[in-house]
Design a protein around this motif. Sequence first.
Motif, PDB file in Angstrom:
ATOM      1  N   PRO A 131       0.835  -1.202   0.000  1.00 56.70           N
ATOM      2  CA  PRO A 131       0.000   0.000   0.000  1.00 56.70           C
ATOM      3  C   PRO A 131       0.870   1.253   0.000  1.00 56.70           C
ATOM      4  O   PRO A 131       1.997   1.250   0.490  1.00 56.70           O
ATOM      5  N   VAL A 132       0.308   2.304  -0.563  1.00 55.37           N
ATOM      6  CA  VAL A 132       1.033   3.554  -0.745  1.00 55.37           C
ATOM      7  C   VAL A 132       0.160   4.694  -0.236  1.00 55.37           C
ATOM      8  O   VAL A 132      -1.058   4.649  -0.363  1.00 55.37           O
ATOM      9  N   LEU A 133       0.791   5.699   0.364  1.00 57.52           N
ATOM     10  CA  LEU A 133       0.039   6.835   0.888  1.00 57.52           C
ATOM     11  C   LEU A 133       0.116   8.012  -0.078  1.00 57.52           C
ATOM     12  O   LEU A 133       1.166   8.283  -0.646  1.00 57.52           O
ATOM     13  N   PHE A 134      -1.000   8.679  -0.282  1.00 61.56           N
ATOM     14  CA  PHE A 134      -1.012   9.910  -1.078  1.00 61.56           C
ATOM     15  C   PHE A 134      -1.642  11.006  -0.246  1.00 61.56           C
ATOM     16  O   PHE A 134      -2.537  10.769   0.554  1.00 61.56           O
ATOM     17  N   VAL A 135      -1.188  12.232  -0.439  1.00 68.25           N
ATOM     18  CA  VAL A 135      -1.714  13.352   0.332  1.00 68.25           C
ATOM     19  C   VAL A 135      -2.299  14.388  -0.614  1.00 68.25           C
ATOM     20  O   VAL A 135      -1.673  14.742  -1.611  1.00 68.25           O
ATOM     21  N   TYR A 136      -3.506  14.870  -0.303  1.00 68.41           N
ATOM     22  CA  TYR A 136      -4.166  15.867  -1.149  1.00 68.41           C
ATOM     23  C   TYR A 136      -4.126  17.213  -0.457  1.00 68.41           C
ATOM     24  O   TYR A 136      -4.522  17.342   0.700  1.00 68.41           O
ATOM     25  N   ASP A 137      -3.608  18.202  -1.171  1.00 68.99           N
ATOM     26  CA  ASP A 137      -3.576  19.559  -0.627  1.00 68.99           C
ATOM     27  C   ASP A 137      -4.643  20.372  -1.351  1.00 68.99           C
ATOM     28  O   ASP A 137      -4.493  20.677  -2.528  1.00 68.99           O
ATOM     29  N   SER A 138      -5.718  20.720  -0.648  1.00 71.73           N
ATOM     30  CA  SER A 138      -6.827  21.377  -1.352  1.00 71.73           C
ATOM     31  C   SER A 138      -6.503  22.815  -1.707  1.00 71.73           C
ATOM     32  O   SER A 138      -7.067  23.367  -2.637  1.00 71.73           O
ATOM     33  N   ASN A 139      -5.568  23.463  -0.959  1.00 74.01           N
ATOM     34  CA  ASN A 139      -5.219  24.841  -1.299  1.00 74.01           C
ATOM     35  C   ASN A 139      -4.537  24.914  -2.649  1.00 74.01           C
ATOM     36  O   ASN A 139      -4.755  25.825  -3.430  1.00 74.01           O
ATOM     37  N   LYS A 140      -3.674  23.917  -2.908  1.00 77.45           N
ATOM     38  CA  LYS A 140      -2.960  23.951  -4.185  1.00 77.45           C
ATOM     39  C   LYS A 140      -3.665  23.060  -5.202  1.00 77.45           C
ATOM     40  O   LYS A 140      -3.240  22.976  -6.346  1.00 77.45           O
ATOM     41  N   ALA A 141      -4.719  22.377  -4.783  1.00 76.94           N
ATOM     42  CA  ALA A 141      -5.404  21.385  -5.631  1.00 76.94           C
ATOM     43  C   ALA A 141      -4.377  20.433  -6.225  1.00 76.94           C
ATOM     44  O   ALA A 141      -4.328  20.216  -7.429  1.00 76.94           O
ATOM     45  N   ALA A 142      -3.523  19.895  -5.347  1.00 74.88           N
ATOM     46  CA  ALA A 142      -2.461  19.015  -5.841  1.00 74.88           C
ATOM     47  C   ALA A 142      -2.396  17.754  -5.006  1.00 74.88           C
ATOM     48  O   ALA A 142      -2.649  17.754  -3.797  1.00 74.88           O
ATOM     49  N   LEU A 143      -2.035  16.687  -5.684  1.00 76.17           N
ATOM     50  CA  LEU A 143      -1.914  15.388  -5.045  1.00 76.17           C
ATOM     51  C   LEU A 143      -0.436  15.048  -5.014  1.00 76.17           C
ATOM     52  O   LEU A 143       0.270  15.255  -5.995  1.00 76.17           O
ATOM     53  N   SER A 144       0.055  14.544  -3.872  1.00 78.70           N
ATOM     54  CA  SER A 144       1.473  14.196  -3.836  1.00 78.70           C
ATOM     55  C   SER A 144       1.668  12.835  -3.192  1.00 78.70           C
ATOM     56  O   SER A 144       0.814  12.353  -2.442  1.00 78.70           O
ATOM     57  N   PHE A 145       2.821  12.242  -3.475  1.00 79.45           N
ATOM     58  CA  PHE A 145       3.139  10.921  -2.972  1.00 79.45           C
ATOM     59  C   PHE A 145       3.553  11.035  -1.518  1.00 79.45           C
ATOM     60  O   PHE A 145       4.410  11.841  -1.176  1.00 79.45           O
ATOM     61  N   GLY A 146       2.948  10.236  -0.636  1.00 83.91           N
ATOM     62  CA  GLY A 146       3.244  10.370   0.779  1.00 83.91           C
ATOM     63  C   GLY A 146       4.222   9.349   1.306  1.00 83.91           C
ATOM     64  O   GLY A 146       4.863   9.566   2.325  1.00 83.91           O
ATOM     65  N   GLU A 173       2.776   5.095  11.144  1.00 86.50           N
ATOM     66  CA  GLU A 173       3.248   6.475  11.151  1.00 86.50           C
ATOM     67  C   GLU A 173       4.506   6.612  11.993  1.00 86.50           C
ATOM     68  O   GLU A 173       5.443   7.318  11.623  1.00 86.50           O
ATOM     69  N   SER A 174       4.553   5.907  13.140  1.00 85.96           N
ATOM     70  CA  SER A 174       5.738   6.042  13.982  1.00 85.96           C
ATOM     71  C   SER A 174       6.881   5.196  13.453  1.00 85.96           C
ATOM     72  O   SER A 174       8.038   5.530  13.658  1.00 85.96           O
ATOM     73  N   ALA A 175       6.562   4.121  12.752  1.00 88.56           N
ATOM     74  CA  ALA A 175       7.635   3.246  12.274  1.00 88.56           C
ATOM     75  C   ALA A 175       8.386   3.852  11.103  1.00 88.56           C
ATOM     76  O   ALA A 175       9.564   3.583  10.906  1.00 88.56           O
ATOM     77  N   MET A 176       7.701   4.668  10.290  1.00 86.47           N
ATOM     78  CA  MET A 176       8.396   5.217   9.122  1.00 86.47           C
ATOM     79  C   MET A 176       8.602   6.701   9.297  1.00 86.47           C
ATOM     80  O   MET A 176       7.645   7.454   9.399  1.00 86.47           O
ATOM     81  N   LYS A 177       9.835   7.108   9.299  1.00 82.16           N
ATOM     82  CA  LYS A 177      10.085   8.544   9.389  1.00 82.16           C
ATOM     83  C   LYS A 177       9.653   9.175   8.075  1.00 82.16           C
ATOM     84  O   LYS A 177       9.583   8.521   7.050  1.00 82.16           O
ATOM     85  N   ASP A 178       9.369  10.449   8.082  1.00 80.07           N
ATOM     86  CA  ASP A 178       8.913  11.199   6.914  1.00 80.07           C
ATOM     87  C   ASP A 178       7.495  10.858   6.518  1.00 80.07           C
ATOM     88  O   ASP A 178       7.013  11.331   5.510  1.00 80.07           O
ATOM     89  N   LEU A 179       6.827   9.988   7.305  1.00 82.88           N
ATOM     90  CA  LEU A 179       5.458   9.678   6.933  1.00 82.88           C
ATOM     91  C   LEU A 179       4.534  10.535   7.779  1.00 82.88           C
ATOM     92  O   LEU A 179       4.512  10.430   8.988  1.00 82.88           O
ATOM     93  N   LYS A 180       3.761  11.384   7.131  1.00 85.42           N
ATOM     94  CA  LYS A 180       2.866  12.245   7.891  1.00 85.42           C
ATOM     95  C   LYS A 180       1.452  12.068   7.350  1.00 85.42           C
ATOM     96  O   LYS A 180       1.219  12.257   6.154  1.00 85.42           O
ATOM     97  N   ILE A 181       0.521  11.670   8.222  1.00 84.16           N
ATOM     98  CA  ILE A 181      -0.844  11.502   7.758  1.00 84.16           C
ATOM     99  C   ILE A 181      -1.632  12.711   8.217  1.00 84.16           C
ATOM    100  O   ILE A 181      -1.858  12.902   9.403  1.00 84.16           O
ATOM    101  N   VAL A 182      -2.059  13.550   7.265  1.00 82.76           N
ATOM    102  CA  VAL A 182      -2.708  14.812   7.664  1.00 82.76           C
ATOM    103  C   VAL A 182      -4.219  14.669   7.671  1.00 82.76           C
ATOM    104  O   VAL A 182      -4.780  13.952   6.862  1.00 82.76           O
TER     105      VAL A 182
END
Lengths: 385, 153
Positions: free
Chosen positions: A283-298, A376-385
């Motif tokens: 599984p892969v995490l993606f993050v959606y930023d509604s201010n920029k209307a952009a999707l990024s790889f998490g 979330e705690s096991a992987m650094k740089d992983l942020k679930i917003v």
Amino acid sequence: MIDSGGVLCVFLEEAAMSYHSFLLEPISCHAWNKDRTQIALCPNNHEVHIYKKDGNNWSKIHVLKEHNGQVTGIDWAPESNRIVTCGTDRNAYVWTLKGDAWKPTLVILRINRAARCVKWSPKENKFAVGSGSRLISVCYFEKDNDWWVCKHIKKPIRSTILCLDWHPNNVLLAAGSCDFKCRIFSAYIKEVEEKPAPTAWGSKMPFGEVMFESTGTAGWVHGVCFSDSGNRVAWASHDSTVAVAEGGKTAVCASLTSETLPLLCVTFITENSLVAAGHDCYPVLFVYDSNKAALSFGGKLDVPKQSAQKGMTARERFQNLDKKATTDSKEAVLESVHKNSISQISILNGGKAQCAKFCTTGMDGGMTIWDVKTLESAMKDLKIV
Amino acid sequence: MSKNTVSDRFRKVDVDEYDENKFVDEEDGGENQLGPDEAEVDSLIRSYPFRNLMGALQAVLKNPPINAKNQNVKDRAEGLVLKVLSSFKASDIEKAVQSLDKTGVDLLMKYIYKGFEKPSDNSSAILLQWHEKALSAGGVGSIVRVLTARKTV
């Protein structure tokens, strides 16, 4: 460890993921009951097996035999405790628990191709079936005749419907199809409900109305999911892209092309974060930023076991060069938990707003339960917003 | 042996053409897509004293004839791209690929596979070198997008 009160305290180590191998064959589809103690799955044949959690093991308690073709979709209604199944035999059955056995009721879908996916609506008074007949059958129970009746959504669908998801208002239905489009339809049935209030996707919702149609992504749409509020819809398509559309006066779409193999299933775990999985087996995490209307790889959500790096002898290096034209020592072994494509993902705890645990099943016959906090705690740089 | 006296012309009929549910792609306007500008690309390849190959690569990836109905336009574009790709030294390929953005890498992959379809003298070897570098930049996803594209260069 014994504390001052003389009481034995045991620290339970919460695992980031726990894998259970049910079968050697693919799990075609699965569904959980309300308290997540039982799972109904199709072991790649005409039956549905229900397993009950028994400590750390799973024991098979029911076998549902009625379909004449592979069962392609299962959904378990949490409140009314009814299971709906659909299969390649062009039928759907609603199963109710009578005493100790599940009794089926046939639903005539009026389709002439295989059914591919089925979902109960949030209020559990309707369910929708997607099929290869290029239409969606929306079924509801007619009390007078004591019979399930269905209505068809046909236009403008041009190919098989692969996946469905209901909006929380019980009326709007998102459908992903092989004609490369993700659409939101109105599945308003006046016999069972009141006129719905306006939503971000529009205010007039007669049955069959197209509230949104995607553009821009090519490839079959394998997975579709509404966010918890219903204002966003995400879909994964076969050209290795994932996209999110936000409803509004004009729908805003954001898509992300990925460098991996196509994703087969996608779900929101918070209003801004998506988890998707597919042919790459993790599984892969993606993050959606509604201010920029952009999707990024998490980030990748699989904690691989640390494999011992053994040194290569000169002979091995030469052999590798001769056989594979590379001196890479990477073995052709998957490091992920699932050893084959992940075909379905379901939320266990927390809903789509604050998911705490989710479950994946795949073609390797295994089921993995993933714990979001521990990941979330096991992987650094992983942020679930 | 029995002689076939009945006509077998029916075997040459394409039944899919008569299927009323046949899927037809949406027609996008392709009249304005003429492919990359030949003159501009040529001048960039030949420019003196330092051959501006990076610029040539950017120029040749502009205006891809994706929707063009004229096959000649597509063939000409492919030929031009091949010319630019062959002018690069093997050691410069990686830098050139790094200078492209995501859509550029996807487009490059499309041209590379198009080039594989019609191999000529040395083209496949050069294309394979480019393929290796484009693959490390775009991943298997870029190849999947070449395979799933309904309209390609």
